[in-house]
Design a protein around this motif. Structure first.
Motif: not given
Lengths: 346, 271
Positions: A115-128
């Motif tokens: 799931d792209f959102d799960i990946l982005a929200d928990n691992y990839l986004k700059k604020d994370i």
């Protein structure tokens, strides 16, 4: 001398008044029967996995051929040819009439493994994760790669290549692997990657080991129209000529979408001892693909080879990862497959 | 066939006929002539690759040529560059239009045999036939690349004080060539037959990957060119030419590419 001159002039005239059409085969017929027979011949002669996929093309041709006459509509004819396409159970084999395209659905029956959102929200986004680099295509903004240390364990590097159908320059690949030098392990994520350029997939694989060439298996090509006209190309992978090869432990994340050039990546890396696969059964699609047009303009594509890996496994229907992991789309706080990979490398 | 020629001419289709500038009947070694010629023309090209379909492709296009010639009473030397471009469609359907680009660089050396006839050879330093078919993936690009050696004949017929007819034929006797597409994949057939396919080998996809080139001879590679050029005062020429390639890398599944050209050539040199 005059006679010689005359003969030579006559010969040149004869040559010039000849025409290539004299030695060309006549154009094919485009009636229903002829189109059906042309497609059956193409499948019989070019499709490389009739045996492996259990397809009796002669029986199919006889059964379907009986239902074809000159009175059926184009749409009906297309549907009948599509039955053959689907019987091949190969998503690389397609048939298109310009309005619709049919091919075997290799995803059917498999739950999501990503799931792209799960990946982005928990691992990839700059604020994370401010250390995660995103490589994009300068022209269209498409994501080429995401790479960097994971915030969950900064000693573990992460690299996601969502597609091989892109151009990633040599210098960019060097930069990616140069950033992994301090890492103790690498998670190489190819989930959702349905393929593209096998050369690019091979190039990335060549960064994951050093030393001697590695036997990865062989590709069995159709080389002629006869049933036994095959030739095997044994494939040995050479390590990249680079100072930043990553020879430490690697986990490759896979899902059912891993198809075609992603299978090239998996069979290229599978023999590496420091490497494990985690996730879901892959999609396969191990063959090389040829395409063309039938005499009526319908476009076809067919797998004209298949790959058999270093252990003798046929890969066209995919392969099971070393560690199967179910993905939970309900729990948006984590990516179970990625978390399992982190555990593996810690 | 004559009707076809008339139709071609009438349609203004041209083909790359290479004007061979007439050698003056008496030219001393000291009185050698050097010429630079420019030519443009139109062409009708055809193609059929039986490995994939019996359907023929044909279409129209144009060509450019530039040539340098050096003539004495004892020899004729030509260095030339031809660039042809055409768009082809299938005879039996309307999908998959193909664009064909074909650059050739060649060198020709001839010796006079008698007053009207010259014989010698031609070497194609570069011969590329590139076609790109819309709508196809792996088989979208087809490249025939190589180098050729021809036996060449030229024949001059002085029609009157102003006009000369130059007839020529180049008969391919040897080709060192590579067809980029095999029976079932976009890689050379010999490479696939020998089991040498590998994505790390750049020569697999390079049109200049010489290790996958094949030697072909007159017996298994028909490579012919012929032309008629009408030259006016050795200054302006108009001509018709024809060329054909016909060979098979997979049994009888041959590839055939032909072209009919009409060319106008202007000689920039002084006579």
């Amino acid at each position: 001398m005059k006679i010689i001159n005359f003969i030579i002039l006559a010969a040149i005239i004869f040559l010039t008044l000849s025409c290539e059409k004299i030695i060309m085969r006549p154009n094919p017929e485009t009636n229903n029967k002829a189109i059906f027979e042309e497609y059956v011949s193409l499948v019989r002669e070019k499709f490389a996995m009739l045996d492996y996929k259990g397809v009796d093309i002669d029986q199919l041709a006889e059964d379907i051929g009986q239902t074809i006459d000159q009175n059926i509509t184009e749409e009906e004819l297309f549907d009948k040819l599509s039955q053959i396409t689907l019987a091949l159970k190969d998503a690389h084999s397609t048939l298109s009439n310009g309005e619709k395209e049919v091919s075997f659905n290799f995803l059917e029956g498999y739950p999501p493994g990503f799931d792209f959102d799960i990946l982005a929200d928990n691992y990839l986004k700059k604020d994370i994760n401010p250390d995660m680099d995103i490589l994009t295509n300068e022209d269209n903004g498409d994501l080429l790669a995401a790479y960097g240390p994971l915030v969950q364990d900064k000693e573990i590097a992460y690299l996601w290549i969502p597609s091989w159908d892109v151009t990633i320059e040599e210098e960019q690949i060097e930069a990616i692997f140069a950033s992994f030098v301090q890492a103790k392990g690498l998670i190489f994520d190819i989930r959702q990657n349905t393929g593209g350029d096998p050369s690019l997939a091979t190039k990335f694989a060549s960064y994951l080991f050093g030393g001697q060439e590695l036997y990865t298996g062989f590709e069995r090509f159709k080389i002629g129209p006869g049933v036994d006209d095959f030739s095997d190309s044994e494939v040995y992978l050479r390590p990249a000529n680079s100072e930043v090869l990553f020879t430490k432990p690697v986990v490759v994340l896979v899902d059912r979408y891993c198809f075609s050039a992603s299978t090239t990546f998996t069979y290229s890396t599978n023999p590496m001892e420091q490497l494990r696969f985690i996730g879901q059964r892959t999609g396969g699609g191990s063959g090389s693909v040829a395409d063309g047009f039938l005499a009526n303009g319908w476009k076809w594509s067919l797998s004209t080879s298949e790959f058999i890996d270093h252990l003798g496994n046929h890969l066209d229907d995919g392969f099971e990862p070393d560690i199967p992991v179910k993905f939970d789309t309900e729990d948006t706080s984590k990516d179970e497959v990625l978390e399992r990979a982190i555990l593996e490398l810690q | 066939m004559k009707k076809l020629l008339i139709i071609i001419i009438a349609l203004g289709i041209s083909y790359s006929g290479k004007a061979q500038v007439d050698i003056p009947a008496k030219v001393s070694k000291k009185n050698l002539t050097r010429n630079l010629s420019l030519g443009i023309g139109t062409r009708m090209s055809t193609f059929q690759d039986l490995k994939y379909s019996d359907t023929r492709y044909q279409g129209f296009g144009g060509l450019l040529s530039i040539s340098y010639t050096k003539m004495t009473s004892k020899s004729f030397i030509e260095l030339a560059f031809d660039l042809a471009l055409s768009k082809e469609g299938a005879d039996t359907h309307t999908r998959g239009q193909a664009t064909v680009v074909s650059p050739i660089i060649y060198f020709k050396y001839l010796k006079p045999i008698g007053k009207r006839l010259k014989i010698g050879g031609r070497v194609d330093a570069l011969d590329i036939y590139f076609r790109s078919t819309q709508g196809l993936g792996n088989n979208g690009n087809y490249i025939l690349s190589g180098h050729n050696l021809f036996f060449s004949l030229h024949h001059n017929s002085k029609l009157n004080n102003n006009w000369t007819l130059i007839s020529s034929a180049d008969i391919g006797i040897l080709s060192f060539m590579r067809e980029s597409v095999g029976f079932a994949f976009s890689a050379p057939q010999n490479l696939l037959e020998d089991g040498r396919f590998n994505y790390q080998d750049d020569a697999v996809s390079s049109p200049f990957g010489y290790k996958y080139f094949d030697l072909k001879y007159l017996s298994n590679n028909l490579n012919l060119k012929s032309s008629f050029m009408l030259s006016y005062k050795n200054k302006l020429s108009i001509g018709y030419s024809w060329s054909i390639r016909h060979f098979a890398n997979v049994r009888t599944l041959s590839t055939t590419a032909g072209a009919h050209n009409i060319t106008i050539q202007y000689n920039l040199g002084k006579n």
